[in-house]
Design a protein around this motif. Structure first.
Motif, PDB file in Angstrom:
ATOM      1  N   GLU A 192     -79.089  19.788 -57.298  1.00 47.68           N
ATOM      2  CA  GLU A 192     -80.546  19.330 -56.910  1.00 47.68           C
ATOM      3  C   GLU A 192     -80.254  18.153 -55.807  1.00 47.68           C
ATOM      4  O   GLU A 192     -78.650  17.209 -55.431  1.00 47.68           O
ATOM      5  CB  GLU A 192     -80.689  18.875 -58.551  1.00 47.68           C
ATOM      6  N   GLU A 193     -81.604  17.751 -55.587  1.00 45.72           N
ATOM      7  CA  GLU A 193     -81.328  16.170 -54.988  1.00 45.72           C
ATOM      8  C   GLU A 193     -80.513  14.757 -55.599  1.00 45.72           C
ATOM      9  O   GLU A 193     -80.727  14.694 -56.407  1.00 45.72           O
ATOM     10  CB  GLU A 193     -83.050  15.805 -54.861  1.00 45.72           C
ATOM     11  N   GLY A 194     -80.342  13.864 -54.114  1.00 46.70           N
ATOM     12  CA  GLY A 194     -78.711  13.165 -55.387  1.00 46.70           C
ATOM     13  C   GLY A 194     -77.486  13.871 -55.834  1.00 46.70           C
ATOM     14  O   GLY A 194     -77.151  12.994 -56.436  1.00 46.70           O
ATOM     15  N   GLU A 195     -77.129  14.696 -56.566  1.00 48.47           N
ATOM     16  CA  GLU A 195     -76.061  15.011 -56.734  1.00 48.47           C
ATOM     17  C   GLU A 195     -75.342  14.717 -55.906  1.00 48.47           C
ATOM     18  O   GLU A 195     -75.309  15.360 -54.192  1.00 48.47           O
ATOM     19  CB  GLU A 195     -76.175  17.167 -57.291  1.00 48.47           C
ATOM     20  N   MET A 196     -73.791  14.484 -56.168  1.00 51.04           N
ATOM     21  CA  MET A 196     -73.072  15.197 -55.546  1.00 51.04           C
ATOM     22  C   MET A 196     -72.152  15.878 -55.891  1.00 51.04           C
ATOM     23  O   MET A 196     -71.566  16.009 -56.648  1.00 51.04           O
ATOM     24  CB  MET A 196     -72.208  13.443 -55.419  1.00 51.04           C
ATOM     25  N   ILE A 197     -70.820  15.865 -54.919  1.00 53.41           N
ATOM     26  CA  ILE A 197     -69.902  16.974 -55.237  1.00 53.41           C
ATOM     27  C   ILE A 197     -68.211  16.477 -55.425  1.00 53.41           C
ATOM     28  O   ILE A 197     -68.369  15.792 -53.910  1.00 53.41           O
ATOM     29  CB  ILE A 197     -69.741  18.092 -54.353  1.00 53.41           C
ATOM     30  N   VAL A 198     -67.949  16.724 -56.265  1.00 56.35           N
ATOM     31  CA  VAL A 198     -66.498  15.833 -56.451  1.00 56.35           C
ATOM     32  C   VAL A 198     -65.815  17.096 -56.604  1.00 56.35           C
ATOM     33  O   VAL A 198     -65.470  18.224 -57.425  1.00 56.35           O
ATOM     34  CB  VAL A 198     -66.283  14.541 -57.389  1.00 56.35           C
ATOM     35  N   PRO A 199     -63.946  17.223 -55.731  1.00 53.36           N
ATOM     36  CA  PRO A 199     -62.800  17.939 -55.895  1.00 53.36           C
ATOM     37  C   PRO A 199     -61.968  17.742 -57.519  1.00 53.36           C
ATOM     38  O   PRO A 199     -61.914  16.247 -57.447  1.00 53.36           O
ATOM     39  CB  PRO A 199     -62.342  17.745 -54.843  1.00 53.36           C
ATOM     40  N   PHE A 200     -61.794  17.967 -58.223  1.00 49.76           N
ATOM     41  CA  PHE A 200     -60.211  17.870 -59.181  1.00 49.76           C
ATOM     42  C   PHE A 200     -59.798  18.753 -59.171  1.00 49.76           C
ATOM     43  O   PHE A 200     -59.552  19.545 -58.798  1.00 49.76           O
ATOM     44  CB  PHE A 200     -61.386  17.912 -60.133  1.00 49.76           C
ATOM     45  N   SER A 201     -58.402  18.312 -59.888  1.00 54.28           N
ATOM     46  CA  SER A 201     -57.342  18.724 -60.474  1.00 54.28           C
ATOM     47  C   SER A 201     -56.958  18.000 -61.459  1.00 54.28           C
ATOM     48  O   SER A 201     -56.676  16.885 -61.338  1.00 54.28           O
ATOM     49  CB  SER A 201     -56.587  18.660 -58.709  1.00 54.28           C
ATOM     50  N   GLY A 202     -55.836  18.954 -61.628  1.00 55.01           N
ATOM     51  CA  GLY A 202     -55.178  18.638 -63.606  1.00 55.01           C
ATOM     52  C   GLY A 202     -54.948  19.855 -64.005  1.00 55.01           C
ATOM     53  O   GLY A 202     -55.018  20.531 -63.612  1.00 55.01           O
ATOM     54  N   LEU A 203     -53.789  19.448 -65.598  1.00 54.49           N
ATOM     55  CA  LEU A 203     -53.225  20.519 -65.854  1.00 54.49           C
ATOM     56  C   LEU A 203     -53.982  21.019 -67.387  1.00 54.49           C
ATOM     57  O   LEU A 203     -54.919  19.980 -67.747  1.00 54.49           O
ATOM     58  CB  LEU A 203     -51.928  19.723 -65.647  1.00 54.49           C
ATOM     59  N   ASP A 204     -54.135  22.285 -67.260  1.00 59.72           N
ATOM     60  CA  ASP A 204     -55.478  22.440 -68.659  1.00 59.72           C
ATOM     61  C   ASP A 204     -53.890  22.696 -69.519  1.00 59.72           C
ATOM     62  O   ASP A 204     -52.581  22.275 -69.784  1.00 59.72           O
ATOM     63  CB  ASP A 204     -55.503  24.124 -68.750  1.00 59.72           C
ATOM     64  N   GLU A 241     -50.039  23.911 -69.155  1.00 58.08           N
ATOM     65  CA  GLU A 241     -49.371  22.890 -68.089  1.00 58.08           C
ATOM     66  C   GLU A 241     -49.577  23.904 -66.646  1.00 58.08           C
ATOM     67  O   GLU A 241     -49.004  23.555 -65.504  1.00 58.08           O
ATOM     68  CB  GLU A 241     -48.107  22.702 -68.545  1.00 58.08           C
ATOM     69  N   ARG A 242     -50.666  24.469 -66.955  1.00 58.11           N
ATOM     70  CA  ARG A 242     -51.434  25.084 -65.235  1.00 58.11           C
ATOM     71  C   ARG A 242     -52.006  24.501 -64.617  1.00 58.11           C
ATOM     72  O   ARG A 242     -52.788  23.514 -64.837  1.00 58.11           O
ATOM     73  CB  ARG A 242     -52.107  26.433 -66.008  1.00 58.11           C
ATOM     74  N   GLN A 243     -51.529  24.643 -63.156  1.00 56.13           N
ATOM     75  CA  GLN A 243     -52.652  23.239 -62.442  1.00 56.13           C
ATOM     76  C   GLN A 243     -53.715  24.206 -62.410  1.00 56.13           C
ATOM     77  O   GLN A 243     -53.953  25.263 -61.924  1.00 56.13           O
ATOM     78  CB  GLN A 243     -51.919  23.608 -60.464  1.00 56.13           C
ATOM     79  N   VAL A 244     -55.175  23.333 -62.325  1.00 52.87           N
ATOM     80  CA  VAL A 244     -56.754  23.884 -61.903  1.00 52.87           C
ATOM     81  C   VAL A 244     -56.847  22.942 -60.959  1.00 52.87           C
ATOM     82  O   VAL A 244     -56.865  21.918 -61.041  1.00 52.87           O
ATOM     83  CB  VAL A 244     -57.416  24.039 -63.952  1.00 52.87           C
ATOM     84  N   ASP A 245     -57.674  23.178 -60.030  1.00 54.34           N
ATOM     85  CA  ASP A 245     -57.962  22.576 -58.916  1.00 54.34           C
ATOM     86  C   ASP A 245     -59.335  23.358 -58.577  1.00 54.34           C
ATOM     87  O   ASP A 245     -59.823  25.086 -58.898  1.00 54.34           O
ATOM     88  CB  ASP A 245     -57.398  23.286 -57.645  1.00 54.34           C
ATOM     89  N   GLY A 246     -60.488  22.888 -59.018  1.00 55.24           N
ATOM     90  CA  GLY A 246     -61.691  22.778 -58.090  1.00 55.24           C
ATOM     91  C   GLY A 246     -63.263  21.644 -58.115  1.00 55.24           C
ATOM     92  O   GLY A 246     -62.029  20.728 -57.557  1.00 55.24           O
ATOM     93  N   GLU A 247     -63.920  21.875 -58.126  1.00 55.40           N
ATOM     94  CA  GLU A 247     -64.977  21.083 -57.676  1.00 55.40           C
ATOM     95  C   GLU A 247     -66.053  21.079 -58.537  1.00 55.40           C
ATOM     96  O   GLU A 247     -66.251  21.842 -59.517  1.00 55.40           O
ATOM     97  CB  GLU A 247     -65.546  21.108 -56.492  1.00 55.40           C
ATOM     98  N   LEU A 248     -66.781  19.897 -58.720  1.00 55.85           N
ATOM     99  CA  LEU A 248     -67.773  19.689 -59.544  1.00 55.85           C
ATOM    100  C   LEU A 248     -69.088  18.644 -59.435  1.00 55.85           C
ATOM    101  O   LEU A 248     -68.703  18.364 -58.167  1.00 55.85           O
ATOM    102  CB  LEU A 248     -67.265  18.587 -60.705  1.00 55.85           C
ATOM    103  N   CYS A 249     -70.077  19.580 -59.363  1.00 52.27           N
ATOM    104  CA  CYS A 249     -71.673  18.570 -58.460  1.00 52.27           C
ATOM    105  C   CYS A 249     -71.986  18.229 -59.660  1.00 52.27           C
ATOM    106  O   CYS A 249     -72.724  18.696 -60.755  1.00 52.27           O
ATOM    107  CB  CYS A 249     -72.341  20.251 -58.242  1.00 52.27           C
ATOM    108  N   LEU A 250     -72.195  16.959 -59.327  1.00 48.35           N
ATOM    109  CA  LEU A 250     -73.228  15.695 -60.887  1.00 48.35           C
ATOM    110  C   LEU A 250     -74.193  15.041 -60.293  1.00 48.35           C
ATOM    111  O   LEU A 250     -73.646  15.257 -59.061  1.00 48.35           O
ATOM    112  CB  LEU A 250     -72.303  14.886 -61.452  1.00 48.35           C
ATOM    113  N   GLY A 251     -75.419  14.801 -60.878  1.00 46.50           N
ATOM    114  CA  GLY A 251     -75.791  13.613 -60.639  1.00 46.50           C
ATOM    115  C   GLY A 251     -75.231  11.894 -60.182  1.00 46.50           C
ATOM    116  O   GLY A 251     -73.978  12.335 -61.112  1.00 46.50           O
ATOM    117  N   THR A 252     -75.585  11.569 -59.929  1.00 44.60           N
ATOM    118  CA  THR A 252     -75.192  10.326 -59.598  1.00 44.60           C
ATOM    119  C   THR A 252     -74.806   9.580 -61.285  1.00 44.60           C
ATOM    120  O   THR A 252     -73.928   8.662 -61.680  1.00 44.60           O
ATOM    121  CB  THR A 252     -75.821   9.328 -58.757  1.00 44.60           C
ATOM    122  N   SER A 253     -75.469   9.696 -61.894  1.00 44.04           N
ATOM    123  CA  SER A 253     -75.115   9.061 -63.784  1.00 44.04           C
ATOM    124  C   SER A 253     -74.377   9.512 -64.194  1.00 44.04           C
ATOM    125  O   SER A 253     -72.426   9.142 -65.189  1.00 44.04           O
ATOM    126  CB  SER A 253     -76.564   8.916 -64.233  1.00 44.04           C
TER     127      SER A 253
END
Length: 149
Positions: free
Chosen positions: A98-110, A113-125
């Motif tokens: 959507e207009e105004g949304e940003m993409i932020v990459p993330f990484s973390g452990l589930d 204890e497995r590594q999960v990498d990906g991206e989220l597309c979120l609105g500014t709020s």
């Protein structure tokens, strides 16, 4: 006396479909109402998945909305979650964002204890809320996980 085959098949179909319908309603109504809507994709994948995230003291849970599981599809430990530099959508990403949304990459452990990498597309709020939740407390303040027996 035996039941007609249509009745038996109807009961079998009902027993199979009832949990599927219950899980779908649970995700579409309960999870969506008490969460933040996001688009997500794992590292290396090109397709975005519509879903919802829920935050707790110790982790963030991602639910795909078109799934029939009652449990989250991915649960990441708060202490290991790292957010990358946010960026605007480009190319084909503009078709889903959507207009105004940003993409932020993330990484973390589930939880395993497995590594999960990906991206989220979120609105500014929503992005501000995620960043505030990640930065809100130190690792000493996060309660340790309770292991289920």
């Amino acid at each position: 006396m035996t039941a007609p085959i249509e009745v038996v098949l109807g009961v079998v179909v009902l027993l199979i479909l009832a949990p599927v319908v219950a899980a779908a309603v649970y995700r579409l109504v309960y999870i969506r109402r008490n969460s933040t809507s996001v688009l997500a994709r794992r590292a290396g994948e090109s397709a975005w998945v519509y879903g919802a995230v829920r935050y707790s003291d110790t982790d963030v849970a991602f639910y795909r909305l078109l799934s029939v599981r009652f449990r989250p599809d991915v649960r990441l430990d708060r202490r290991t979650l790292v957010l990358g530099r946010r960026r605007p959508p480009t190319g084909e990403e503009l078709d889903v964002a959507e207009e105004g949304e940003m993409i932020v990459p993330f990484s973390g452990l589930d939880r395993r204890e497995r590594q999960v990498d990906g991206e989220l597309c979120l609105g500014t709020s929503e992005l501000t809320g995620l960043m505030a939740w990640v930065e809100a407390c130190s690792t000493e303040q996060v309660r340790p996980r309770r292991h289920r027996r």
